[in-house]
Motif scaffolding. Structure first.
Motif, PDB file in Angstrom:
ATOM      1  N   ARG A 116       0.889  -1.214  -0.106  1.00 58.46           N
ATOM      2  CA  ARG A 116       0.070   0.043   0.105  1.00 58.46           C
ATOM      3  C   ARG A 116       0.889   1.072  -0.153  1.00 58.46           C
ATOM      4  O   ARG A 116       0.551   2.370   0.783  1.00 58.46           O
ATOM      5  N   SER A 117       1.763   1.399  -0.971  1.00 56.56           N
ATOM      6  CA  SER A 117       2.442   2.528  -0.975  1.00 56.56           C
ATOM      7  C   SER A 117       1.611   3.823  -1.448  1.00 56.56           C
ATOM      8  O   SER A 117       1.942   4.901  -1.269  1.00 56.56           O
ATOM      9  N   ASP A 118       0.573   3.545  -2.220  1.00 62.36           N
ATOM     10  CA  ASP A 118      -0.339   4.642  -2.538  1.00 62.36           C
ATOM     11  C   ASP A 118      -0.819   5.172  -1.390  1.00 62.36           C
ATOM     12  O   ASP A 118      -1.071   6.518  -1.335  1.00 62.36           O
ATOM     13  N   LEU A 119      -0.985   4.737   0.019  1.00 66.27           N
ATOM     14  CA  LEU A 119      -1.254   5.384   1.066  1.00 66.27           C
ATOM     15  C   LEU A 119      -0.470   6.444   1.485  1.00 66.27           C
ATOM     16  O   LEU A 119      -0.748   7.511   1.978  1.00 66.27           O
ATOM     17  N   ILE A 120       0.764   6.168   1.254  1.00 64.41           N
ATOM     18  CA  ILE A 120       2.080   7.016   1.846  1.00 64.41           C
ATOM     19  C   ILE A 120       2.135   8.003   0.766  1.00 64.41           C
ATOM     20  O   ILE A 120       2.296   9.153   1.154  1.00 64.41           O
ATOM     21  N   ARG A 121       1.931   7.959  -0.314  1.00 63.29           N
ATOM     22  CA  ARG A 121       1.727   9.104  -1.500  1.00 63.29           C
ATOM     23  C   ARG A 121       0.794   9.994  -1.179  1.00 63.29           C
ATOM     24  O   ARG A 121       0.654  11.336  -1.219  1.00 63.29           O
ATOM     25  N   ARG A 122      -0.289   9.414  -0.764  1.00 63.92           N
ATOM     26  CA  ARG A 122      -1.631  10.413  -0.688  1.00 63.92           C
ATOM     27  C   ARG A 122      -1.009  11.259   0.943  1.00 63.92           C
ATOM     28  O   ARG A 122      -1.598  12.238   1.038  1.00 63.92           O
ATOM     29  N   TRP A 123      -0.463  10.427   1.706  1.00 63.94           N
ATOM     30  CA  TRP A 123      -0.067  11.122   3.103  1.00 63.94           C
ATOM     31  C   TRP A 123       0.782  12.406   2.516  1.00 63.94           C
ATOM     32  O   TRP A 123       0.512  13.528   3.057  1.00 63.94           O
ATOM     33  N   GLY A 124       1.622  12.200   1.824  1.00 63.70           N
ATOM     34  CA  GLY A 124       2.785  13.297   1.308  1.00 63.70           C
ATOM     35  C   GLY A 124       1.887  14.303   0.893  1.00 63.70           C
ATOM     36  O   GLY A 124       2.304  15.578   1.109  1.00 63.70           O
ATOM     37  N   LEU A 125       0.910  14.112  -0.197  1.00 66.51           N
ATOM     38  CA  LEU A 125       0.231  14.994  -0.663  1.00 66.51           C
ATOM     39  C   LEU A 125      -0.675  15.977   0.141  1.00 66.51           C
ATOM     40  O   LEU A 125      -0.897  17.233   0.084  1.00 66.51           O
ATOM     41  N   ALA A 126      -1.006  15.143   1.172  1.00 63.96           N
ATOM     42  CA  ALA A 126      -2.070  15.600   2.223  1.00 63.96           C
ATOM     43  C   ALA A 126      -1.153  16.650   3.243  1.00 63.96           C
ATOM     44  O   ALA A 126      -1.809  17.423   3.931  1.00 63.96           O
ATOM     45  N   SER A 127       0.145  16.220   3.390  1.00 62.12           N
ATOM     46  CA  SER A 127       0.797  16.664   4.679  1.00 62.12           C
ATOM     47  C   SER A 127       2.019  17.699   4.301  1.00 62.12           C
ATOM     48  O   SER A 127       2.577  18.175   4.957  1.00 62.12           O
ATOM     49  N   GLY A 128       1.942  18.082   2.750  1.00 59.05           N
ATOM     50  CA  GLY A 128       3.053  18.983   2.515  1.00 59.05           C
ATOM     51  C   GLY A 128       4.383  18.246   2.561  1.00 59.05           C
ATOM     52  O   GLY A 128       5.396  19.082   2.541  1.00 59.05           O
ATOM     53  N   PHE A 129       4.524  17.206   2.195  1.00 66.87           N
ATOM     54  CA  PHE A 129       5.844  16.437   1.806  1.00 66.87           C
ATOM     55  C   PHE A 129       6.006  15.996   0.347  1.00 66.87           C
ATOM     56  O   PHE A 129       5.173  15.431  -0.128  1.00 66.87           O
ATOM     57  N   HIS A 130       6.914  16.594  -0.279  1.00 69.27           N
ATOM     58  CA  HIS A 130       7.224  16.046  -1.724  1.00 69.27           C
ATOM     59  C   HIS A 130       7.853  15.011  -1.724  1.00 69.27           C
ATOM     60  O   HIS A 130       8.896  14.664  -1.183  1.00 69.27           O
TER      61      HIS A 130
END
Length: 218
Positions: A116-130
């Motif tokens: 579930r790497s997609d959940l981590i990418r969504r976290w990045g987008l939602a949390s201001g991490f590129h």
């Protein structure tokens, strides 16, 4: 210095900072290697299980490293670490760790999820991490490593340049850097995954979404 497997060796190569925190340190070998090679000056190992905690204390006893018992980022203070790694967990567990104490997440984050790497990418987008890079590592069994950097305060999270010009939904599911590089093992993995989903009689909505993204991207 302990020898690292290819997965952790690659993670170690993405880290260089003054103080590095490793969550779920297990045997402590990643931090030991980082400290022994001078890639970090001080380490903080965090583990919530008794046996891995004891293993980490033994492995890191000779180094400038604190070994702390606790869950996720709870034992870490805001601003205490410059970089962070979490390896060998599911993406959902990693996101729970990162979102529980967002003020304790340092500016540089390296994650190796088992799924579930997609959940981590969504976290990045939602949390201001590129998402500054991502790689598949290994031969017979592949592991994904994702590297994030905190965006400047005046940059909107959804402006992550990694996704510019790409099918956003496919990039979140499959990885924007993977889609740009289209490495052989990545394309082969997509083909194998497509064949698997096509062989199923019934697809869940999540499986259908992923299959559609793969078919748009191959």
């Amino acid at each position: 210095m302990p020898r690292l497997d290819p997965r952790l060796r690659f993670v170690a190569g993405r880290i260089r900072s003054q103080v590095h925190a490793d969550i779920g340190s297990d045997h402590g070998h990643l931090l030991a290697a980082l400290l022994a090679t001078g890639r970090v000056v001080r380490g903080i190992a965090i583990e919530n299980k008794p046996t891995p905690l004891a293993n980490s204390r033994v492995a890191l006893a000779r180094y400038a490293c604190d070994v702390r018992s606790g869950d996720g980022l709870e034992p870490l203070q805001p601003g205490e670490a410059d970089s962070l790694s979490v390896c060998g967990m599911g993406g959902r567990s990693m996101v729970e760790i990162l979102t529980r104490f967002p003020d304790r997440v340092p500016d540089h984050v390296v994650l190796q999820p088992n799924q579930r790497s997609d959940l981590i990418r969504r976290w990045g987008l939602a949390s201001g991490f590129h998402l500054i890079d991502e790689h598949w590592v290994g031969d017979h069994r592949l592991f994904e490593v994702l590297e994030f950097s905190r965006a400047a305060a005046d940059v909107l999270s959804h402006d992550d340049p990694a996704y510019e010009g790409l099918d956003r939904s496919a990039a979140v599911l499959l990885g924007p850097h993977h889609l740009r590089r289209r490495e052989t093992k990545f394309v082969e993995r997509l083909c194998e995954e497509r064949a698997y989903y096509q062989g199923l009689q019934v697809l869940t909505p999540a499986s259908r979404e992923r299959l559609d993204a793969i078919e748009r991207s191959i």
